[in-house]
Design a protein around this motif. Sequence first.
Motif, PDB file in Angstrom:
ATOM      1  N   ALA A 141      14.791  20.830   7.778  1.00  0.00           N
ATOM      2  CA  ALA A 141      13.629  20.003   7.451  1.00  0.00           C
ATOM      3  C   ALA A 141      13.247  19.067   8.585  1.00  0.00           C
ATOM      4  N   ASP A 142      14.224  18.517   9.244  1.00  0.00           N
ATOM      5  CA  ASP A 142      13.935  17.497  10.249  1.00  0.00           C
ATOM      6  C   ASP A 142      13.714  18.158  11.607  1.00  0.00           C
ATOM      7  N   LYS A 143      12.447  18.477  11.904  1.00  0.00           N
ATOM      8  CA  LYS A 143      12.138  19.244  13.111  1.00  0.00           C
ATOM      9  C   LYS A 143      11.895  18.353  14.327  1.00  0.00           C
ATOM     10  N   LYS A 144      12.220  17.086  14.234  1.00  0.00           N
ATOM     11  CA  LYS A 144      11.879  16.158  15.316  1.00  0.00           C
ATOM     12  C   LYS A 144      12.487  16.581  16.654  1.00  0.00           C
ATOM     13  N   GLU A 145      13.782  16.857  16.648  1.00  0.00           N
ATOM     14  CA  GLU A 145      14.452  17.172  17.913  1.00  0.00           C
ATOM     15  C   GLU A 145      13.892  18.440  18.572  1.00  0.00           C
ATOM     16  N   PRO A 146      13.819  19.573  17.852  1.00  0.00           N
ATOM     17  CA  PRO A 146      13.231  20.749  18.515  1.00  0.00           C
ATOM     18  C   PRO A 146      11.777  20.535  18.940  1.00  0.00           C
ATOM     19  N   MET A 147      11.035  19.731  18.177  1.00  0.00           N
ATOM     20  CA  MET A 147       9.647  19.458  18.555  1.00  0.00           C
ATOM     21  C   MET A 147       9.583  18.703  19.885  1.00  0.00           C
ATOM     22  N   ILE A 148      10.517  17.774  20.079  1.00  0.00           N
ATOM     23  CA  ILE A 148      10.553  17.029  21.340  1.00  0.00           C
ATOM     24  C   ILE A 148      10.806  17.990  22.498  1.00  0.00           C
ATOM     25  N   TYR A 149      11.748  18.918  22.312  1.00  0.00           N
ATOM     26  CA  TYR A 149      12.037  19.890  23.374  1.00  0.00           C
ATOM     27  C   TYR A 149      10.808  20.746  23.672  1.00  0.00           C
ATOM     28  N   LEU A 150      10.145  21.205  22.606  1.00  0.00           N
ATOM     29  CA  LEU A 150       8.945  22.032  22.815  1.00  0.00           C
ATOM     30  C   LEU A 150       7.880  21.252  23.584  1.00  0.00           C
ATOM     31  N   LEU A 151       7.756  19.988  23.239  1.00  0.00           N
ATOM     32  CA  LEU A 151       6.767  19.141  23.904  1.00  0.00           C
ATOM     33  C   LEU A 151       7.093  18.995  25.394  1.00  0.00           C
ATOM     34  N   ILE A 152       8.364  18.758  25.697  1.00  0.00           N
ATOM     35  CA  ILE A 152       8.773  18.627  27.109  1.00  0.00           C
ATOM     36  C   ILE A 152       8.458  19.919  27.863  1.00  0.00           C
ATOM     37  N   ILE A 153       8.803  21.052  27.248  1.00  0.00           N
ATOM     38  CA  ILE A 153       8.538  22.343  27.890  1.00  0.00           C
ATOM     39  C   ILE A 153       7.039  22.510  28.121  1.00  0.00           C
ATOM     40  N   PHE A 154       6.254  22.159  27.130  1.00  0.00           N
ATOM     41  CA  PHE A 154       4.798  22.283  27.233  1.00  0.00           C
ATOM     42  C   PHE A 154       4.262  21.429  28.387  1.00  0.00           C
ATOM     43  N   ILE A 155       4.743  20.197  28.458  1.00  0.00           N
ATOM     44  CA  ILE A 155       4.281  19.295  29.525  1.00  0.00           C
ATOM     45  C   ILE A 155       4.665  19.863  30.895  1.00  0.00           C
ATOM     46  N   LEU A 156       5.905  20.360  31.009  1.00  0.00           N
ATOM     47  CA  LEU A 156       6.355  20.911  32.296  1.00  0.00           C
ATOM     48  C   LEU A 156       5.520  22.125  32.712  1.00  0.00           C
ATOM     49  N   TYR A 157       5.197  22.971  31.744  1.00  0.00           N
ATOM     50  CA  TYR A 157       4.386  24.162  32.050  1.00  0.00           C
ATOM     51  C   TYR A 157       2.972  23.734  32.469  1.00  0.00           C
ATOM     52  N   ALA A 158       2.434  22.805  31.714  1.00  0.00           N
ATOM     53  CA  ALA A 158       1.071  22.340  32.005  1.00  0.00           C
ATOM     54  C   ALA A 158       1.017  21.753  33.412  1.00  0.00           C
ATOM     55  N   TRP A 159       2.051  21.012  33.733  1.00  0.00           N
ATOM     56  CA  TRP A 159       2.139  20.390  35.052  1.00  0.00           C
ATOM     57  C   TRP A 159       2.141  21.459  36.152  1.00  0.00           C
ATOM     58  N   ARG A 160       2.965  22.500  35.939  1.00  0.00           N
ATOM     59  CA  ARG A 160       3.045  23.589  36.912  1.00  0.00           C
ATOM     60  C   ARG A 160       1.700  24.288  37.100  1.00  0.00           C
TER      61      ARG A 160
END
Lengths: 218, 305
Positions: free
Chosen positions: A191-210
């Motif tokens: 139920a508590d998806k906070k941690e995986p969501m944070i990881y997905l967000l970091i990955i998204f930001i890194l990809y966008a940056w690239r």
Amino acid sequence: MKSKLVICIKEWILKNTIKDMTLSTKMMSRIKPFIFILLLLPSLLWIYKLSINNLGVNPIEKLMHNLGELALQLIIATLLVSSLAQLKYLRALQNLRRMIGLFAFYYVLLHLATYIVLDHYFNWEFLLKDVLKRPFISLGFISFLLLIPLALTSTKAMVKKLTYKVWKDIHKLIYIIAPLATMHFFLLTKADKKEPMIYLLIIFILYAWRIFIKVFKH
Amino acid sequence: MKILSSEITPYKAYLNRRTFIKGTLASSLITSFGTPSLAHHELGNDDFLNQLEENDSLNTYDEITNYNNFYEFGTGKTDPAEHSHDFKPIPWSVSVEGLVKNPATYYLEDILKGITLEDRVYRLRCVEGWSMVIPWQGFSLSLLINKFEPSSNAKYVQFETIFRPEEMPGQRRNVLPWPYVEGLRMDEAMHPLTILSTGLYGHSLLNQNGAPFRLVVPWKYGFKSIKSIVKIRFVEKEPQATWSFVNPREYGFYSNVNPEVDHPRWSQASERRIGKFSRRSTLMFNGYEKQVSYMYKGMDLKKYY
């Protein structure tokens, strides 16, 4: 060793405050042994804790979770380090990437071994079914398989043998592995998806940056 | 019975632990209850162990109180033990609503008046694939239901956990829609195995275990056994149950322990008994098949999971 680190930090601070912000390769190679120990330590600590039954009430679950979580964090860390290494001052971080990547593989192996040996005690029939039937297990297993070529081609000799271009293409697999491994974690979370969501967000930001840098450069 | 005596928490150790806990951890809780009868033992040591089945041994008090799923206090297994100290289970009242003769709010003490607490040693199987054996103190829910006199239209019972975000840190985040609710069909609620528990191992429930009183339905996955109940509602139609509302594909209303019906994300064929190394096969209805299977005769348990 301790004094080495102190000298190194002092040097860096001095440099920073005086003129140059650049992290030199020399400093990097001095810091590296400490990072090696830092990354090795958790596994030793958890295995020790397991051996003295100090990993909580459900130690196998706890060990598996800790190993998997750190493996995922290290996979994402390799992406982060390469991005940071694109900055002029932090170029030396490049030299850290392989070590972090290999530690990620090391923790993935321990995570998998815990699942196979401690959790299911070589019940291959069950394990095979689990890998085929459960999407989250499948994703974890695929991530593991994709990491193997990266680990095998991690040496300098391999870069030469394969040529840099081919080697680089192989290592682009990390762009698939990172989101797959994160989804592996996401799907097993109830139920508590906070941690995986944070990881997905970091990955998204890194990809966008690239992508941004690539487009910007051309 | 093939239980090594070393596998069982010795009764003396258990009493010592009680004294220890009384003296330290929960002294305020227990003394302010004023009614030690909340978890009084009716059985002696031998009777207690007679309730254990072959291959079963009691989990320790330590295990039962430090490894919990109680999202109101956080989603980690140790969160309930670590973050439940602000919760005040006294005084407590329960509101009885819906299709009953006298809908009203009762003090817990009044509800417990005249009720004899029994020892019930039950297996608890969590949907996540682990299990424990717990010596509860409590009483059959049917005793209470008969007291309330529900009408013949009442086909289901719904239960609700208290909502107190100021005392329950987990409720400050919308991990689940609060308050937590669960339900049973009337025959399940009236079944003699279904109990309301007020204690375990001989003393009052700690906050992390659902103080001051909770449901225990041993043949269903643990999340059906709702904790810290403040509302009991008698209704005609199948009521909402939190997990099955949040994710109906994964959690059904019935949620009977069934090794043949897998959770979409993990197998339910085996389980790890907390404190034991190897996994064991999960039993149909958690081993209570003889007692409860008649209620589900003719039902497709793959459809009504």
